[in-house]
Design a protein around this motif. Sequence first.
Motif, PDB file in Angstrom:
ATOM      1  N   ASP A 121      76.864 168.368 102.198  1.00 16.25           N
ATOM      2  CA  ASP A 121      77.524 169.800 103.427  1.00 16.25           C
ATOM      3  C   ASP A 121      78.434 168.123 104.324  1.00 16.25           C
ATOM      4  O   ASP A 121      79.451 168.736 105.212  1.00 16.25           O
ATOM      5  N   CYS A 122      77.486 167.458 104.442  1.00 16.13           N
ATOM      6  CA  CYS A 122      77.933 166.697 105.535  1.00 16.13           C
ATOM      7  C   CYS A 122      77.511 164.997 105.652  1.00 16.13           C
ATOM      8  O   CYS A 122      76.944 165.241 104.316  1.00 16.13           O
ATOM      9  N   LEU A 123      77.815 164.425 106.698  1.00 18.16           N
ATOM     10  CA  LEU A 123      77.570 163.037 106.313  1.00 18.16           C
ATOM     11  C   LEU A 123      76.658 162.321 107.809  1.00 18.16           C
ATOM     12  O   LEU A 123      77.118 161.484 108.178  1.00 18.16           O
ATOM     13  N   ASP A 124      76.605 163.467 108.433  1.00 20.10           N
ATOM     14  CA  ASP A 124      75.845 163.190 109.931  1.00 20.10           C
ATOM     15  C   ASP A 124      74.820 164.051 109.458  1.00 20.10           C
ATOM     16  O   ASP A 124      74.343 165.272 109.263  1.00 20.10           O
ATOM     17  N   LYS A 125      73.851 163.132 110.025  1.00 21.84           N
ATOM     18  CA  LYS A 125      72.176 163.727 110.229  1.00 21.84           C
ATOM     19  C   LYS A 125      72.533 165.169 110.932  1.00 21.84           C
ATOM     20  O   LYS A 125      70.953 165.457 110.366  1.00 21.84           O
ATOM     21  N   GLU A 126      72.476 164.759 112.018  1.00 20.11           N
ATOM     22  CA  GLU A 126      72.137 166.914 113.185  1.00 20.11           C
ATOM     23  C   GLU A 126      72.767 167.876 112.659  1.00 20.11           C
ATOM     24  O   GLU A 126      72.565 168.593 112.352  1.00 20.11           O
TER      25      GLU A 126
END
Length: 326
Positions: A121-126
């Motif tokens: 659902d995203c490409l950001d670790k946080e």
Amino acid sequence: MLYDNHGRQLRYLRLGVTERCNLRCFYCMPEEGLNFSHRSQILSFEEMERLTRILAEMGINKVRITGGEPFVRKNIMELIENISTIEGVDSVNITTNGTSLIEHLPKLKAIGIDAINLSLDCLDKERFLKITRRDEFDQVMDSFQALMDSGITTKINMVVMEEHNLEDIIPMCELTLQHKVSVRFIEEMPFNGGGKKFTPITWNARQILAHIQGHYPNVEKLTDAESSTSLNYQLPNAKGSFGIIPAYTRTICHSCDRIRLTPKGELKTCLYDGGSFSFRDFMRAGATDEEIRNQFRTLFSNRAKDGFEAQQKSSNPFESMATIGG
């Protein structure tokens, strides 16, 4: 062949193999998880194979293995391999969150799995940690790269959620510039297992497309397959493509060719219905193959025209996608 009462031929089985998942995505279930069914309530592999074989005899030629997370079920590779050998099944696909995929990829490729859908659902670790409540981002991205290296047809499924991952829409699209991958943006649905109150969405398929066109005005519309769940497009000079799935606005129901069996063996003739019949109980009571075939025909002879009609007829609250079979 198996048809519903609206003249739609059923060709595609979505088979949920487990309710359990090692992530806790907030839009799917509460942080503490769900009241998972006892093992005895879940279909055995033999029961799953029997139902798949019967449906293949009735014209089902594509099977998707889903969950929950399929790879948390013990010995799942045995089931996948056996289903791939059923006569009439031409295509076996898998939907997974990718947290434990890499170790199985060589065997999956050897079996001849046709495609893998990676839920991401995203490409950001946080943001990944906030959405899934688990620190597994690096493992999932390693799985994505391994899929790209393997040559297995790969799709990414991203649920679009206002205030949570809108900033990832364009980076997801841009993955298709360098990779032969199909990214599908899915309208958020109410199947959250009571994890949160569902607010009707504003980021529908048209809004998502408009947002992408604001960055890439020359998006090309691709030809959609007759029963495609997604409206498909391509960025200029991209190696891959992207699609938008109107899962909440439900503008694709007219061509639906899907059968959905939950891990407990409950048939859903529509994602939005409440589950109409337990094939688990029917089989365990001694039903013959012919009785099972006739029951499928009977149930699909009274199928809702679309998801809105199915929802109106359902008295059940929205379940988690994990228990339905994502």
